[in-house]
Design a protein around this motif. Structure first.
Motif, short mmCIF file in Angstrom:
data_model
loop_
_atom_site.label_atom_id
_atom_site.label_comp_id
_atom_site.label_asym_id
_atom_site.label_seq_id
_atom_site.Cartn_x
_atom_site.Cartn_y
_atom_site.Cartn_z
N VAL A 178 57.37 5.24 32.72
CA VAL A 178 57.70 6.64 32.46
C VAL A 178 56.74 7.22 31.42
CG1 VAL A 178 59.44 8.20 31.48
CG2 VAL A 178 60.12 6.38 33.06
N LEU A 179 56.17 8.39 31.70
CA LEU A 179 55.19 9.00 30.81
C LEU A 179 55.87 9.55 29.56
CD1 LEU A 179 53.02 10.95 33.42
CD2 LEU A 179 52.61 8.67 32.44
N PRO A 180 55.18 9.53 28.43
CA PRO A 180 55.78 10.04 27.18
C PRO A 180 56.21 11.50 27.27
CG PRO A 180 53.78 8.79 26.74
CD PRO A 180 53.85 8.97 28.23
N GLU A 181 55.55 12.27 28.13
CA GLU A 181 55.88 13.69 28.24
C GLU A 181 57.19 13.95 28.99
OE1 GLU A 181 51.65 12.86 27.78
OE2 GLU A 181 53.07 12.33 29.37
N ALA A 182 57.70 12.95 29.67
CA ALA A 182 58.94 13.12 30.45
C ALA A 182 60.13 13.14 29.50
CB ALA A 182 59.08 12.00 31.46
N THR A 183 60.91 14.21 29.56
CA THR A 183 62.09 14.35 28.68
C THR A 183 63.40 14.45 29.45
OG1 THR A 183 61.70 16.75 28.64
CG2 THR A 183 60.77 15.43 26.82
N TRP A 184 63.34 14.72 30.75
CA TRP A 184 64.54 14.81 31.59
C TRP A 184 64.29 14.07 32.89
CZ3 TRP A 184 69.11 17.78 30.61
CH2 TRP A 184 69.08 18.50 29.42
N PHE A 185 65.38 13.69 33.55
CA PHE A 185 65.25 13.17 34.91
C PHE A 185 66.36 13.73 35.79
CE2 PHE A 185 67.93 9.89 32.93
CZ PHE A 185 68.89 9.61 33.90
N LEU A 186 66.05 13.86 37.06
CA LEU A 186 67.01 14.32 38.05
C LEU A 186 67.60 13.11 38.75
CD1 LEU A 186 68.11 16.85 39.74
CD2 LEU A 186 66.41 16.16 41.43
N ALA A 187 68.94 13.06 38.79
CA ALA A 187 69.63 12.01 39.55
C ALA A 187 70.22 12.66 40.80
CB ALA A 187 70.73 11.39 38.70
N GLU A 188 69.91 12.10 41.97
CA GLU A 188 70.33 12.69 43.25
C GLU A 188 71.10 11.67 44.07
OE1 GLU A 188 67.75 15.36 45.93
OE2 GLU A 188 67.61 13.36 46.83
N GLY A 189 72.27 12.08 44.55
CA GLY A 189 73.09 11.23 45.40
C GLY A 189 72.82 11.47 46.86
N GLN A 190 73.34 10.57 47.71
CA GLN A 190 73.15 10.73 49.15
C GLN A 190 74.47 10.96 49.86
OE1 GLN A 190 71.66 7.17 51.24
NE2 GLN A 190 71.80 6.06 49.29
N ASP A 191 75.36 11.70 49.21
CA ASP A 191 76.58 12.14 49.87
C ASP A 191 76.29 13.47 50.55
OD1 ASP A 191 76.18 13.31 47.35
OD2 ASP A 191 78.28 13.86 47.18
N ALA A 192 77.28 14.00 51.26
CA ALA A 192 77.09 15.25 52.01
C ALA A 192 76.82 16.43 51.08
CB ALA A 192 78.32 15.53 52.88
N ALA A 193 77.26 16.33 49.82
CA ALA A 193 77.02 17.41 48.86
C ALA A 193 75.65 17.29 48.20
CB ALA A 193 78.11 17.41 47.79
N VAL A 194 74.97 16.17 48.40
CA VAL A 194 73.71 15.86 47.73
C VAL A 194 73.85 16.20 46.24
CG1 VAL A 194 71.18 16.06 47.83
CG2 VAL A 194 72.56 16.51 49.87
N MET A 195 74.79 15.56 45.59
CA MET A 195 75.08 15.80 44.18
C MET A 195 73.84 15.54 43.33
SD MET A 195 77.57 16.61 42.10
CE MET A 195 78.01 16.47 40.36
N THR A 196 73.50 16.49 42.47
CA THR A 196 72.33 16.34 41.60
C THR A 196 72.67 16.80 40.19
OG1 THR A 196 71.58 18.51 42.38
CG2 THR A 196 70.57 16.58 43.39
N ARG A 197 72.17 16.06 39.20
CA ARG A 197 72.34 16.41 37.80
C ARG A 197 71.07 16.11 37.02
NH1 ARG A 197 76.87 17.73 35.01
NH2 ARG A 197 75.17 18.51 33.70
N SER A 198 70.80 16.95 36.03
CA SER A 198 69.69 16.73 35.10
C SER A 198 70.19 15.95 33.90
CB SER A 198 69.10 18.07 34.63
OG SER A 198 68.63 18.84 35.70
N ILE A 199 69.47 14.90 33.52
CA ILE A 199 69.89 14.01 32.43
C ILE A 199 68.74 13.84 31.45
CG2 ILE A 199 70.84 11.76 31.85
CD1 ILE A 199 72.63 13.41 33.71
#
Length: 406
Positions: A178-199
């Motif tokens: 992971v690069l030092p400039e990265a401060t957030w990541f997106l987590a994505e699920g594979q359910d029908a809602a394609v649940m996504t959250r920024s962490i």
């Protein structure tokens, strides 16, 4: 007793258990379900060994289903200890429970990394694993303006605790660089809602887990099988289930689930966003509705938890909060975990009220409902953790201590 008679009796017991979980009625299982019980079990050959164990037909706790079948609540008042049986762990989903073949599962980690990589389930399991007992709680876990016939399961049954097993996300982040400039990541699920959250990335370096095990077995489908993100102490929706993709970035992604949902409106036209941490909270699980008590000594007991760390104290009040009495905490007192508390109390047969509150190791004290409304306003729906309690009527019946929201 032959197998057919035993199975029929167990099925009837399950029906009675469902009745108990949904309506709060506690029938006598032996009478209502007509479970055949030998007068002397030492004179009757018991059933043989089985491939999978099951509960006694006399013990059938069940989750409480939401009318739209989008969630189910843990029967907190029926449980012992602090670890929730996997089949009673609360569930919440936005597009149903997907069926995923573990042999075809993969997790992509890409974006601001040196080496984008795809991991199969077997590859995830090759990394050194950890197991931790931690609670999980849905951000929307309090029914405002609930009536007297409300149970602990209905008040805050969207919290449960398990031993989670998996690979630390920090291990995978080191693997992909992971690069030092990265401060957030997106987590994505594979359910029908394609649940996504920024962490925030700092959570990954702290204690985030890619979990594939729960209470010594594989995750249950409703809890993210075959693998999920688990963020100890944070609101449940951020621990994205059925995880298929993680993307590193230098800012939040502002997805649907963090703009139209899971954002708290405050007074003055403001809103509280990315309110991840679940604040300290407690609930009395005995006595509670729909129970009945008799005058004399009883053990008042319940659970307390905090997403900020360990519970420092749990207290009870019998005079609407004028004075507080410290309860005993049951070991082990783990960080970001449910802990049991107990207090011996003598009821004199007069109408009484019992409240509970908790304080965590940061000094945060569970607030009253009035303090909560003053701080956030009346429009918020998430992260509600007010002090709650029960009223004991002179006839011994126990009802929820109601309080008008606002």
């Amino acid at each position: 007793m032959n197998r057919r008679t035993f199975v029929a009796g167990a099925a009837g017991a399950l029906g009675a258990g469902v009745l108990k979980g949904v309506t709060g009625v506690t029938p006598s299982l032996a009478q209502e379900a007509e479970i055949p019980v030998p007068p002397d079990p030492t004179r009757v050959q018991g059933p043989p060994a089985s491939l999978v164990g099951s509960r006694s037909p006399f013990e059938q706790p069940v989750r409480l289903l939401h009318p739209r079948l989008t969630s189910s609540r843990t029967p907190l008042q029926d449980l012992l200890g602090t670890v929730t049986p996997s089949d009673l762990h609360f569930e919440r989903h936005h597009g149903g429970v997907p069926l995923i073949d573990p042999d075809r599962y993969s997790l992509l980690i890409h974006g601001m990394v040196e080496r984008p990589m795809v991991f199969t389930l077997e590859e995830l399991k090759r990394f050194p694993s950890v197991s931790e007992i931690r609670f999980m709680e849905c951000a929307g876990n309090f029914p405002r303006n609930a009536g007297e016939e409300t149970t602990p399961q209905q008040i805050c049954g969207l919290t449960s605790q398990s031993e989670w097993t998996g690979v630390p996300l920090a291990t995978l982040f080191r693997e992909v660089g992971v690069l030092p400039e990265a401060t957030w990541f997106l987590a994505e699920g594979q359910d029908a809602a394609v649940m996504t959250r920024s962490i925030p990335v700092e959570k990954a370096w702290d204690d985030a887990l890619i979990a594939y095990g729960q209470n010594g077995e594989a995750l249950r489908p409703e809890n993210g099988y075959p693998a999920r993100l688990f963020l100890p102490g944070w609101e449940g929706n951020a621990s994205v289930k059925w995880l298929r993709r993680i993307e590193l970035s230098d800012g939040p992604f502002m997805t649907r689930e963090e703009t139209s949902r899971y954002t708290d409106p405050l007074t003055g036209g403001k809103a509280r966003q990315f309110s991840f941490v679940m604040d300290a909270r407690s609930i009395i699980t005995h006595p509670c509705h729909p129970g009945r008590v008799t005058p004399g000594w009883m053990e008042v007991r319940g659970i307390a938890w905090s997403g900020r760390g360990r519970i420092r104290s749990a207290e009870l009040s019998f005079d609407e909060g004028a004075t507080w009495h410290r309860a005993d905490l049951q070991e082990p007192i783990l960080p970001k975990a449910h802990v049991r508390f107990r207090y011996m109390w003598r009821w004199d047969g007069e109408e009484a009220t019992i409240l509970s509150r908790t304080t965590d190791e940061t000094g945060y004290v569970q607030p009253t409902q009035r303090e909560l409304v003053q701080a956030r306003g009346v429009g918020t729906s998430y992260h509600l953790n007010p002090i709650t309690g029960w009223r004991i009527r002179p006839d011994g019946t126990v009802v929820y201590r109601t309080e008008v929201w606002g």
